[in-house]
Structure formats: C-alpha cells, structure tokens
Motif scaffolding. Structure first.
Motif, PDB file in Angstrom:
ATOM      1  N   ARG A   1      26.450   6.948   3.757  1.00 33.94           N
ATOM      2  CA  ARG A   1      25.437   6.043   4.298  1.00 33.94           C
ATOM      3  C   ARG A   1      24.116   6.116   3.540  1.00 33.94           C
ATOM      4  NH1 ARG A   1      25.722   7.648   9.790  1.00 33.94           N
ATOM      5  NH2 ARG A   1      27.714   6.589   9.801  1.00 33.94           N
ATOM      6  N   TYR A   2      23.702   7.338   3.154  1.00 39.88           N
ATOM      7  CA  TYR A   2      22.337   7.505   2.664  1.00 39.88           C
ATOM      8  C   TYR A   2      22.205   8.127   1.265  1.00 39.88           C
ATOM      9  CZ  TYR A   2      21.400   6.792   7.631  1.00 39.88           C
ATOM     10  OH  TYR A   2      21.355   6.281   8.907  1.00 39.88           O
ATOM     11  N   VAL A   3      23.280   8.678   0.718  1.00 36.32           N
ATOM     12  CA  VAL A   3      23.172   9.368  -0.574  1.00 36.32           C
ATOM     13  C   VAL A   3      23.832   8.574  -1.702  1.00 36.32           C
ATOM     14  CG1 VAL A   3      23.607  11.520  -1.830  1.00 36.32           C
ATOM     15  CG2 VAL A   3      23.105  11.593   0.628  1.00 36.32           C
ATOM     16  N   VAL A   4      24.935   7.930  -1.432  1.00 35.75           N
ATOM     17  CA  VAL A   4      25.638   7.156  -2.470  1.00 35.75           C
ATOM     18  C   VAL A   4      24.776   5.990  -2.923  1.00 35.75           C
ATOM     19  CG1 VAL A   4      27.631   5.684  -2.927  1.00 35.75           C
ATOM     20  CG2 VAL A   4      27.918   7.821  -1.630  1.00 35.75           C
ATOM     21  N   ASN A   5      24.667   5.829  -4.231  1.00 36.56           N
ATOM     22  CA  ASN A   5      23.964   4.679  -4.799  1.00 36.56           C
ATOM     23  C   ASN A   5      24.990   3.554  -4.976  1.00 36.56           C
ATOM     24  OD1 ASN A   5      22.646   2.788  -6.440  1.00 36.56           O
ATOM     25  ND2 ASN A   5      21.477   4.348  -7.509  1.00 36.56           N
ATOM     26  N   HIS A   6      25.096   2.709  -3.981  1.00 34.25           N
ATOM     27  CA  HIS A   6      26.134   1.676  -3.981  1.00 34.25           C
ATOM     28  C   HIS A   6      25.848   0.566  -4.993  1.00 34.25           C
ATOM     29  CE1 HIS A   6      28.286   3.276  -0.500  1.00 34.25           C
ATOM     30  NE2 HIS A   6      27.117   3.499   0.064  1.00 34.25           N
ATOM     31  N   ASP A   7      24.616   0.464  -5.456  1.00 39.85           N
ATOM     32  CA  ASP A   7      24.266  -0.593  -6.410  1.00 39.85           C
ATOM     33  C   ASP A   7      24.589  -0.213  -7.853  1.00 39.85           C
ATOM     34  OD1 ASP A   7      23.280  -2.285  -4.389  1.00 39.85           O
ATOM     35  OD2 ASP A   7      21.339  -1.262  -4.429  1.00 39.85           O
ATOM     36  N   LEU A   8      24.172   1.002  -8.256  1.00 42.68           N
ATOM     37  CA  LEU A   8      24.298   1.400  -9.661  1.00 42.68           C
ATOM     38  C   LEU A   8      25.396   2.425  -9.895  1.00 42.68           C
ATOM     39  CD1 LEU A   8      20.517   1.713 -10.658  1.00 42.68           C
ATOM     40  CD2 LEU A   8      22.054  -0.248 -10.916  1.00 42.68           C
ATOM     41  N   GLY A   9      25.921   3.009  -8.846  1.00 44.69           N
ATOM     42  CA  GLY A   9      26.895   4.075  -9.007  1.00 44.69           C
ATOM     43  C   GLY A   9      26.217   5.437  -8.952  1.00 44.69           C
ATOM     44  N   GLU A  10      27.035   6.495  -8.907  1.00 46.39           N
ATOM     45  CA  GLU A  10      26.533   7.859  -8.762  1.00 46.39           C
ATOM     46  C   GLU A  10      25.893   8.040  -7.384  1.00 46.39           C
ATOM     47  OE1 GLU A  10      25.207  11.287  -9.488  1.00 46.39           O
ATOM     48  OE2 GLU A  10      27.351  11.168  -9.913  1.00 46.39           O
ATOM     49  N   TRP A  11      25.219   9.170  -7.196  1.00 49.26           N
ATOM     50  CA  TRP A  11      24.538   9.466  -5.939  1.00 49.26           C
ATOM     51  C   TRP A  11      23.060   9.652  -6.206  1.00 49.26           C
ATOM     52  CZ3 TRP A  11      27.668  13.751  -2.882  1.00 49.26           C
ATOM     53  CH2 TRP A  11      28.972  13.304  -2.668  1.00 49.26           C
ATOM     54  N   TYR A  12      22.238   9.327  -5.224  1.00 45.83           N
ATOM     55  CA  TYR A  12      20.822   9.655  -5.309  1.00 45.83           C
ATOM     56  C   TYR A  12      20.649  11.171  -5.236  1.00 45.83           C
ATOM     57  CZ  TYR A  12      19.836   4.724  -4.259  1.00 45.83           C
ATOM     58  OH  TYR A  12      19.777   3.351  -4.288  1.00 45.83           O
ATOM     59  N   SER A  13      19.594  11.680  -5.826  1.00 47.97           N
ATOM     60  CA  SER A  13      19.304  13.105  -5.703  1.00 47.97           C
ATOM     61  C   SER A  13      19.020  13.476  -4.254  1.00 47.97           C
ATOM     62  CB  SER A  13      18.095  13.484  -6.573  1.00 47.97           C
ATOM     63  OG  SER A  13      18.370  13.290  -7.932  1.00 47.97           O
ATOM     64  N   VAL A  14      18.253  12.614  -3.574  1.00 54.83           N
ATOM     65  CA  VAL A  14      17.852  12.881  -2.191  1.00 54.83           C
ATOM     66  C   VAL A  14      18.152  11.647  -1.349  1.00 54.83           C
ATOM     67  CG1 VAL A  14      15.949  13.522  -0.654  1.00 54.83           C
ATOM     68  CG2 VAL A  14      16.007  14.404  -3.004  1.00 54.83           C
ATOM     69  N   GLY A  15      18.850  11.850  -0.243  1.00 54.46           N
ATOM     70  CA  GLY A  15      19.138  10.748   0.659  1.00 54.46           C
ATOM     71  C   GLY A  15      18.190  10.771   1.843  1.00 54.46           C
ATOM     72  N   LEU A  16      17.699   9.613   2.221  1.00 52.73           N
ATOM     73  CA  LEU A  16      16.732   9.555   3.318  1.00 52.73           C
ATOM     74  C   LEU A  16      17.058   8.386   4.244  1.00 52.73           C
ATOM     75  CD1 LEU A  16      14.103  10.698   4.546  1.00 52.73           C
ATOM     76  CD2 LEU A  16      12.859   9.039   3.152  1.00 52.73           C
ATOM     77  N   PRO A  17      17.337   8.682   5.523  1.00 50.93           N
ATOM     78  CA  PRO A  17      17.605   7.588   6.467  1.00 50.93           C
ATOM     79  C   PRO A  17      16.320   6.866   6.821  1.00 50.93           C
ATOM     80  CG  PRO A  17      17.553   9.682   7.615  1.00 50.93           C
ATOM     81  CD  PRO A  17      17.434  10.004   6.153  1.00 50.93           C
ATOM     82  N   PRO A  18      16.398   5.621   7.234  1.00 48.65           N
ATOM     83  CA  PRO A  18      15.188   4.908   7.676  1.00 48.65           C
ATOM     84  C   PRO A  18      14.675   5.528   8.963  1.00 48.65           C
ATOM     85  CG  PRO A  18      17.160   3.626   8.139  1.00 48.65           C
ATOM     86  CD  PRO A  18      17.600   4.794   7.326  1.00 48.65           C
TER      87      PRO A  18
ATOM     88  N   ALA B   1      11.157  14.929   1.850  1.00 52.14           N
ATOM     89  CA  ALA B   1      12.070  14.203   0.964  1.00 52.14           C
ATOM     90  C   ALA B   1      11.346  13.736  -0.289  1.00 52.14           C
ATOM     91  CB  ALA B   1      12.685  13.019   1.704  1.00 52.14           C
ATOM     92  N   ASP B   2      10.124  13.219  -0.148  1.00 49.65           N
ATOM     93  CA  ASP B   2       9.361  12.753  -1.313  1.00 49.65           C
ATOM     94  C   ASP B   2       9.060  13.913  -2.259  1.00 49.65           C
ATOM     95  OD1 ASP B   2       9.371  10.171  -0.402  1.00 49.65           O
ATOM     96  OD2 ASP B   2       7.377  10.268   0.506  1.00 49.65           O
ATOM     97  N   GLN B   3       8.731  15.067  -1.692  1.00 52.27           N
ATOM     98  CA  GLN B   3       8.453  16.232  -2.531  1.00 52.27           C
ATOM     99  C   GLN B   3       9.700  16.664  -3.292  1.00 52.27           C
ATOM    100  OE1 GLN B   3       7.490  19.916  -0.455  1.00 52.27           O
ATOM    101  NE2 GLN B   3       6.077  20.495  -2.077  1.00 52.27           N
ATOM    102  N   LEU B   4      10.843  16.637  -2.618  1.00 56.78           N
ATOM    103  CA  LEU B   4      12.090  17.023  -3.267  1.00 56.78           C
ATOM    104  C   LEU B   4      12.499  16.007  -4.326  1.00 56.78           C
ATOM    105  CD1 LEU B   4      13.939  19.459  -2.933  1.00 56.78           C
ATOM    106  CD2 LEU B   4      15.382  18.091  -1.432  1.00 56.78           C
ATOM    107  N   LYS B   5      12.206  14.737  -4.090  1.00 57.45           N
ATOM    108  CA  LYS B   5      12.494  13.710  -5.091  1.00 57.45           C
ATOM    109  C   LYS B   5      11.716  13.968  -6.375  1.00 57.45           C
ATOM    110  CE  LYS B   5      13.508   9.900  -1.898  1.00 57.45           C
ATOM    111  NZ  LYS B   5      13.060   8.582  -1.396  1.00 57.45           N
ATOM    112  N   GLU B   6      10.477  14.445  -6.239  1.00 61.90           N
ATOM    113  CA  GLU B   6       9.681  14.755  -7.424  1.00 61.90           C
ATOM    114  C   GLU B   6      10.287  15.905  -8.199  1.00 61.90           C
ATOM    115  OE1 GLU B   6       5.579  15.384  -6.565  1.00 61.90           O
ATOM    116  OE2 GLU B   6       5.335  13.503  -5.485  1.00 61.90           O
TER     117      GLU B   6
END
Length: 423
Positions: free
Chosen positions: A352-369, A379-384
């Motif tokens: 739901r929140y980690v897979v990058n369904h548009d470009l493939g692969e997974w995001y480094s950090v998944g964040l629900p709305p 999450a923003d700090q970890l993304k950096e």
C-alpha cells in the motif's frame, strides 16, 4: 495448518511473486546498465535518471549479482543470466585486489579503485554473491574467490573470542582510524552489521560448498551471535563487543538475524543449536512484533531506544522486508497463526505505502496519508538519510526486497507441500 491458513499462504506468495516480477526486477534489469563506463550505475534518482559521475560500491554490485543469480535460478526472469555474468565480470575486473586479495570498498564511476580499505561488510557481499553465482551457474572461479576471501578474513580479521573486525587497511593490517566511518560512528573494532552480514555470507557459502572448514566458520559465528550478541535481558540484539555502545533497538536487524540463526543451525544439523536458535528467534520476534508493529497502519517501525523508551515510528523499506521473512520463519517451525498474520500485515503495508507502483522498485520510506505531525517529521528525516528520491544507490539495493519475495515463494512451496506442513 488449516485450510484458511493455506489460502492465506497461497495469496501472500502470489502477491509477492507478482511484485517481484512486475516491480522489483523490471527496475533493476532495465535501468542500471552503464553503457558509458561499463558495469552498472552507482546511483539512479527518483526520475529514473542515472548519475554518470557517481562512485560504484562493492556492496551494491555484490547485491545485484546475488539478485540476478537468484532471479535466474528461481523464476528465469529475462536478462538476469546475462546481467549476473556482467556483474561478476565487473567485480572481477574492477573491485578485486590482485595484489592483496579481497575487494575494495568502492571504485570511481570509471571503475578505478578509489576506496581501497578492506571492510568486512564489502568482503561479506563478495562471498555472499559469489557463492550464489557458483551455485546457480557453476563458476569454479567464483567459488575459489569466495573461499579465498573467507580464508583471508579468518586469518586477519577473526578474533579468538569470537566475531570479526570491522575494517582493515588494503594489506589486511588492522588500522584503527579506518573504523571511523558512516556506519561506525563510535569507532568500535567490531560491529553487529558487519558480523551479521558476514554470517549470512558464510551461511550461503556453506550451503553451496559444505566443506568442513566452512561449516566450522559458520558454527563459530553462530555460537558468537547466540552467546554474545543477543541481549537476553532486553530481548534484542546488542553490539558485538558484548557491551552496549548505544541504546538503539533495530527491529530490522533483530528480524533478519532471527531467521539466519535458525537457518544456519538447521544446516549444521545440531539439535541443541537448532533448539537454541529457534528459542532465540521466537524471543526476538515476539518483542519485535510487540514493540515495533504499528497497530494503526501496520508495518514495522524503524528503531527504538532502550533507555528512553522512545520509538522512531517511520517505516523504512528494508525493515519491512526482513520482518516479513522473519515472521513467516517463526510460523514455519511453530505453526502459530499470529506469525503468519504478522507477515501478511507487514506485506499489506508494503504493497500500500512502500511499493513505487509508477516507476518500479520500492520507496526508501513509506508514509500513509495522516495528520500525525511527529510521524511525518520522523519519516521526512529518514527520507533525508536514505534519500527517498533515490531508487538505486550504495545503500539502496535490490537485495532486501527481492530476497523476501524469494524467501516467501520458497518457504510457501515447502510448507504447502505434503511433507512440509507446520507442526
């Protein structure tokens, strides 16, 4: 195993194989080949743009070699055989130290040696990937090199009291200054991260070539982890020195180590080791799931602090991957439904929140709305730190997420077979 559990396992396996074939492998087979300087790019950003000037790390290249080899063996994914051979040749030509043996930490974008020190972490992924390349493609050269590196580590980096040193100079001589680097801020001589990944490398080599000295190396490291690294009072892992250098509880490391312990013990065939490893795995995972599972959105938190009790509730991709495999592993040998439910819970979050369904692969950090300002800040700090705009890099590899897909596929096939049902 009930019929409902069987249905859940089939569904989980199907969904994870689908993600492997339609999301993870397409990215790594299509976008990493460096046609300018050879080998593979050192970095690809979130817009699929390669960084032609980025250095190339041994860890990334080793993990790609392992992934391509395993993908060809398990699912015959197109291009993986060719790319595995390309990765093997590139490591041989550009990372291998012909003078002293072993592999460099990094080379430039053009393949010139740039960071020459011998870090155990990099040597581990040489052994890990070369053992896999030998197992899948039968390369005697790969097996010989894997053996050679483990022999060098045993000779120069292994401590009599257990464990391996984190780093050495190019000529394998211990040099304290090398210990101060990004993954070793305390300057400790031994680190959990390096030892755990070397442990899995020896385990993979022992499966491919179960020679007495390799099996003994595996036993030594297994005994070291069980006896020194597991904090029995805290129910988590601690630093491999036997003392706690900080108060970090890393839920991903706990999970990853738990199933490596049981797998190695089962390979060695020692009943007492199997009992100890399984008891340890259950203890670790019970506390990972009790402390680290998000009760609202699912998935596993990143890290906790044993002194303050605070938890970083951000969700990083590799922790989710290891949590899935570790939970399913506990289900296999206990038959306890809650571990299967935990594996599904984490996968649901990933899908739901980690897979990058548009470009493939997974995001480094998944964040629900959500409107949780603290969670969003974490999450923003970890993304950096992990650069969420980076689909590939020296720390963003196909190894954790592809491996959990491979593992669930393999383990599901075992448990669904007539001889492999849970107790």
């Amino acid at each position: 195993m009930t019929q409902e559990e069987r249905r859940i396992i089939v569904d989980l396996r199907t969904r994870m194989e689908h993600n492997l074939k339609t999301c993870i492998l397409p990215f790594w087979t299509r976008y990493m080949t460096d046609q300018v300087h050879g080998g593979f790019y050192g970095r690809v950003d979130g817009s699929l743009q390669p960084d032609l000037s980025s250095p190339k790390s041994m860890v990334l290249n080793g993990r790609m070699l392992w992934t391509y080899s395993r993908a060809w063996d398990m699912v015959r994914y197109p291009a993986c055989q060719e790319l595995a051979q390309r990765a093997f040749r590139y490591i041989q030509s550009h990372f291998w130290d012909e003078l002293y043996g072993g592999v460099y930490w990094a080379v430039t974008c053009r393949g010139e040696p740039s960071e020459l020190e011998k870090r155990t972490y990099a040597q581990a992924f040489l052994i890990y990937s070369y053992a896999e390349y030998y197992r899948v493609f039968g390369s005697k050269e790969a097996l010989d090199r894997a053996r050679q590196v483990l022999s060098l580590l045993n000779r120069h980096m292994k401590y009599p009291q257990g464990g391996y040193a984190d780093s050495a100079a190019r000529d394998w001589l211990r040099d304290d200054w090398i210990n101060f680097w990004v993954k070793n801020r305390t300057g400790a001589a031994k680190l959990l991260n390096s030892n755990m990944h070397l442990f899995e490398a020896i385990y993979n080599l022992a499966q491919a070539a179960p020679e007495p000295w390799i099996l003994q190396s595996l036993r030594d490291e297994l005994e070291f982890l069980l006896g020194t690294v597991v904090d029995r009072k805290l129910h988590h892992l601690k630093d491999v020195s036997g003392a706690r250098l900080d108060h970090e509880i890393n839920y991903g490391h706990d999970a990853e180590c738990s199933y490596l312990l049981t797998g190695a013990a089962e390979l060695l065939g020692d009943a007492d080791l199997i009992r100890r490893a399984r008891e340890t795995a259950v203890d670790l995972m019970d506390h990972v799931l009790a402390e680290g599972m998000d009760p609202e959105y699912g998935g596993l938190y990143y890290i906790g602090d044993s002194a303050s009790g605070e938890i970083n509730r951000a969700k990083i991709w590799w922790v989710q991957a290891e949590g899935i495999t570790a939970s399913f592993n506990c289900y296999q040998f206990t038959g306890d439904r809650r571990y299967l439910d935990a594996a599904v819970n984490i996968w649901n979050y990933v899908e739901r929140y980690v897979v990058n369904h548009d470009l493939g692969e997974w995001y480094s950090v998944g964040l629900p709305p959500c409107d949780d300002t603290e969670l969003r800040a974490q999450a923003d700090q970890l993304k950096e730190v992990f650069n969420n705009n980076e689909l590939a890099g020296k720390g963003k590899c196909p190894y954790h997420n592809s491996r959990t897909c491979f593992e669930i596929m393999r383990r599901a096939d075992v448990i669904l077979s007539p001889a492999g049902a849970c107790p």
